[in-house]
Design a protein around this motif. Structure first.
Motif, PDB file in Angstrom:
ATOM      1  N   VAL A   1       0.852  -1.188   0.000  1.00 41.70           N
ATOM      2  CA  VAL A   1       0.000   0.000   0.000  1.00 41.70           C
ATOM      3  C   VAL A   1       0.888   1.237   0.000  1.00 41.70           C
ATOM      4  CG1 VAL A   1      -1.988  -1.076   1.118  1.00 41.70           C
ATOM      5  CG2 VAL A   1      -0.232  -0.057   2.528  1.00 41.70           C
ATOM      6  N   ALA A   2       0.382   2.284  -0.610  1.00 38.82           N
ATOM      7  CA  ALA A   2       1.092   3.560  -0.620  1.00 38.82           C
ATOM      8  C   ALA A   2       1.013   4.186   0.775  1.00 38.82           C
ATOM      9  CB  ALA A   2       0.476   4.493  -1.653  1.00 38.82           C
ATOM     10  N   GLU A   3       1.862   5.149   1.011  1.00 38.14           N
ATOM     11  CA  GLU A   3       1.909   5.795   2.324  1.00 38.14           C
ATOM     12  C   GLU A   3       0.562   6.410   2.697  1.00 38.14           C
ATOM     13  OE1 GLU A   3       4.291   9.298   4.719  1.00 38.14           O
ATOM     14  OE2 GLU A   3       5.187   8.446   2.939  1.00 38.14           O
ATOM     15  N   HIS A   4      -0.101   7.070   1.738  1.00 39.83           N
ATOM     16  CA  HIS A   4      -1.392   7.692   2.065  1.00 39.83           C
ATOM     17  C   HIS A   4      -2.454   6.635   2.381  1.00 39.83           C
ATOM     18  CE1 HIS A   4      -1.892   6.970  -2.285  1.00 39.83           C
ATOM     19  NE2 HIS A   4      -3.190   6.958  -2.034  1.00 39.83           N
ATOM     20  N   GLU A   5      -2.387   5.470   1.728  1.00 31.97           N
ATOM     21  CA  GLU A   5      -3.327   4.392   2.030  1.00 31.97           C
ATOM     22  C   GLU A   5      -3.055   3.838   3.429  1.00 31.97           C
ATOM     23  OE1 GLU A   5      -4.174   2.414  -2.304  1.00 31.97           O
ATOM     24  OE2 GLU A   5      -2.183   2.117  -1.425  1.00 31.97           O
ATOM     25  N   ARG A   6      -1.794   3.682   3.769  1.00 31.97           N
ATOM     26  CA  ARG A   6      -1.409   3.191   5.095  1.00 31.97           C
ATOM     27  C   ARG A   6      -1.913   4.142   6.178  1.00 31.97           C
ATOM     28  NH1 ARG A   6       2.727   4.356   8.340  1.00 31.97           N
ATOM     29  NH2 ARG A   6       3.789   5.541   6.730  1.00 31.97           N
ATOM     30  N   GLU A   7      -1.792   5.436   5.935  1.00 34.76           N
ATOM     31  CA  GLU A   7      -2.245   6.423   6.908  1.00 34.76           C
ATOM     32  C   GLU A   7      -3.756   6.350   7.115  1.00 34.76           C
ATOM     33  OE1 GLU A   7      -0.653  10.038   5.325  1.00 34.76           O
ATOM     34  OE2 GLU A   7       1.368   9.582   6.036  1.00 34.76           O
ATOM     35  N   VAL A   8      -4.493   6.127   6.046  1.00 37.12           N
ATOM     36  CA  VAL A   8      -5.951   5.982   6.154  1.00 37.12           C
ATOM     37  C   VAL A   8      -6.297   4.736   6.955  1.00 37.12           C
ATOM     38  CG1 VAL A   8      -8.041   5.491   4.833  1.00 37.12           C
ATOM     39  CG2 VAL A   8      -6.503   7.287   4.078  1.00 37.12           C
ATOM     40  N   LEU A   9      -5.597   3.647   6.693  1.00 40.63           N
ATOM     41  CA  LEU A   9      -5.865   2.407   7.416  1.00 40.63           C
ATOM     42  C   LEU A   9      -5.572   2.554   8.906  1.00 40.63           C
ATOM     43  CD1 LEU A   9      -4.404  -0.076   4.804  1.00 40.63           C
ATOM     44  CD2 LEU A   9      -6.826   0.277   5.345  1.00 40.63           C
ATOM     45  N   ILE A  10      -4.523   3.252   9.237  1.00 42.11           N
ATOM     46  CA  ILE A  10      -4.207   3.502  10.643  1.00 42.11           C
ATOM     47  C   ILE A  10      -5.300   4.346  11.290  1.00 42.11           C
ATOM     48  CG2 ILE A  10      -2.617   4.713  12.185  1.00 42.11           C
ATOM     49  CD1 ILE A  10      -0.362   3.782  10.254  1.00 42.11           C
ATOM     50  N   SER A  11      -5.784   5.337  10.573  1.00 41.05           N
ATOM     51  CA  SER A  11      -6.857   6.190  11.089  1.00 41.05           C
ATOM     52  C   SER A  11      -8.129   5.384  11.333  1.00 41.05           C
ATOM     53  CB  SER A  11      -7.129   7.328  10.107  1.00 41.05           C
ATOM     54  OG  SER A  11      -8.200   8.115  10.547  1.00 41.05           O
ATOM     55  N   ILE A  12      -8.460   4.517  10.398  1.00 46.77           N
ATOM     56  CA  ILE A  12      -9.659   3.684  10.554  1.00 46.77           C
ATOM     57  C   ILE A  12      -9.497   2.762  11.753  1.00 46.77           C
ATOM     58  CG2 ILE A  12     -11.017   1.826   9.502  1.00 46.77           C
ATOM     59  CD1 ILE A  12     -10.394   3.182   6.776  1.00 46.77           C
ATOM     60  N   ALA A  13      -8.317   2.135  11.879  1.00 49.69           N
ATOM     61  CA  ALA A  13      -8.064   1.238  13.008  1.00 49.69           C
ATOM     62  C   ALA A  13      -8.178   1.994  14.325  1.00 49.69           C
ATOM     63  CB  ALA A  13      -6.689   0.598  12.866  1.00 49.69           C
ATOM     64  N   PHE A  14      -7.710   3.223  14.350  1.00 52.36           N
ATOM     65  CA  PHE A  14      -7.816   4.037  15.564  1.00 52.36           C
ATOM     66  C   PHE A  14      -9.281   4.278  15.911  1.00 52.36           C
ATOM     67  CE2 PHE A  14      -8.246   8.175  17.644  1.00 52.36           C
ATOM     68  CZ  PHE A  14      -7.442   7.994  18.745  1.00 52.36           C
ATOM     69  N   ASN A  15     -10.101   4.549  14.899  1.00 48.28           N
ATOM     70  CA  ASN A  15     -11.506   4.895  15.134  1.00 48.28           C
ATOM     71  C   ASN A  15     -12.382   3.699  15.490  1.00 48.28           C
ATOM     72  OD1 ASN A  15     -11.798   7.817  14.788  1.00 48.28           O
ATOM     73  ND2 ASN A  15     -10.923   7.414  12.784  1.00 48.28           N
ATOM     74  N   ILE A  16     -12.151   2.553  14.867  1.00 51.37           N
ATOM     75  CA  ILE A  16     -13.004   1.391  15.148  1.00 51.37           C
ATOM     76  C   ILE A  16     -12.314   0.353  16.021  1.00 51.37           C
ATOM     77  CG2 ILE A  16     -14.339   1.701  13.039  1.00 51.37           C
ATOM     78  CD1 ILE A  16     -12.890  -0.666  11.827  1.00 51.37           C
ATOM     79  N   GLY A  17     -11.047   0.561  16.287  1.00 50.42           N
ATOM     80  CA  GLY A  17     -10.292  -0.377  17.111  1.00 50.42           C
ATOM     81  C   GLY A  17      -9.550  -1.383  16.261  1.00 50.42           C
ATOM     82  N   VAL A  18      -8.391  -1.774  16.738  1.00 48.04           N
ATOM     83  CA  VAL A  18      -7.570  -2.717  15.981  1.00 48.04           C
ATOM     84  C   VAL A  18      -8.286  -4.057  15.827  1.00 48.04           C
ATOM     85  CG1 VAL A  18      -5.384  -3.977  15.975  1.00 48.04           C
ATOM     86  CG2 VAL A  18      -5.427  -1.586  16.657  1.00 48.04           C
ATOM     87  N   GLY A  19      -8.944  -4.509  16.872  1.00 47.41           N
ATOM     88  CA  GLY A  19      -9.672  -5.775  16.793  1.00 47.41           C
ATOM     89  C   GLY A  19     -10.774  -5.751  15.749  1.00 47.41           C
ATOM     90  N   GLY A  20     -11.489  -4.648  15.680  1.00 49.07           N
ATOM     91  CA  GLY A  20     -12.562  -4.517  14.697  1.00 49.07           C
ATOM     92  C   GLY A  20     -12.056  -4.423  13.281  1.00 49.07           C
TER      93      GLY A  20
END
Length: 52
Positions: free
Chosen positions: A9-28
């Motif tokens: 994944v590109a850096e901007h995609e990775r950043e979005v994924l980290i943001s999503i994980a932060f918002n819904i939780g890593v487990g989710g």
């Protein structure tokens, strides 16, 4: 969560994924539909799943 991604994944995609994980939780996010679609190389399907 990032270790579950099977495609590069590109850096901007990775950043979005980290943001999503932060918002819904890593487990989710680890078992999520969007992550499964991304790992399968279905970027459009991933984006659609995120918007659900």
């Amino acid at each position: 969560m990032l270790s579950a991604i099977k495609v590069s994944v590109a850096e901007h995609e990775r950043e979005v994924l980290i943001s999503i994980a932060f918002n819904i939780g890593v487990g989710g996010s680890t078992g999520s539909t969007f992550l499964h679609r991304l790992s399968a190389g279905e970027r459009k399907g991933c984006a659609e799943a995120i918007m659900l």
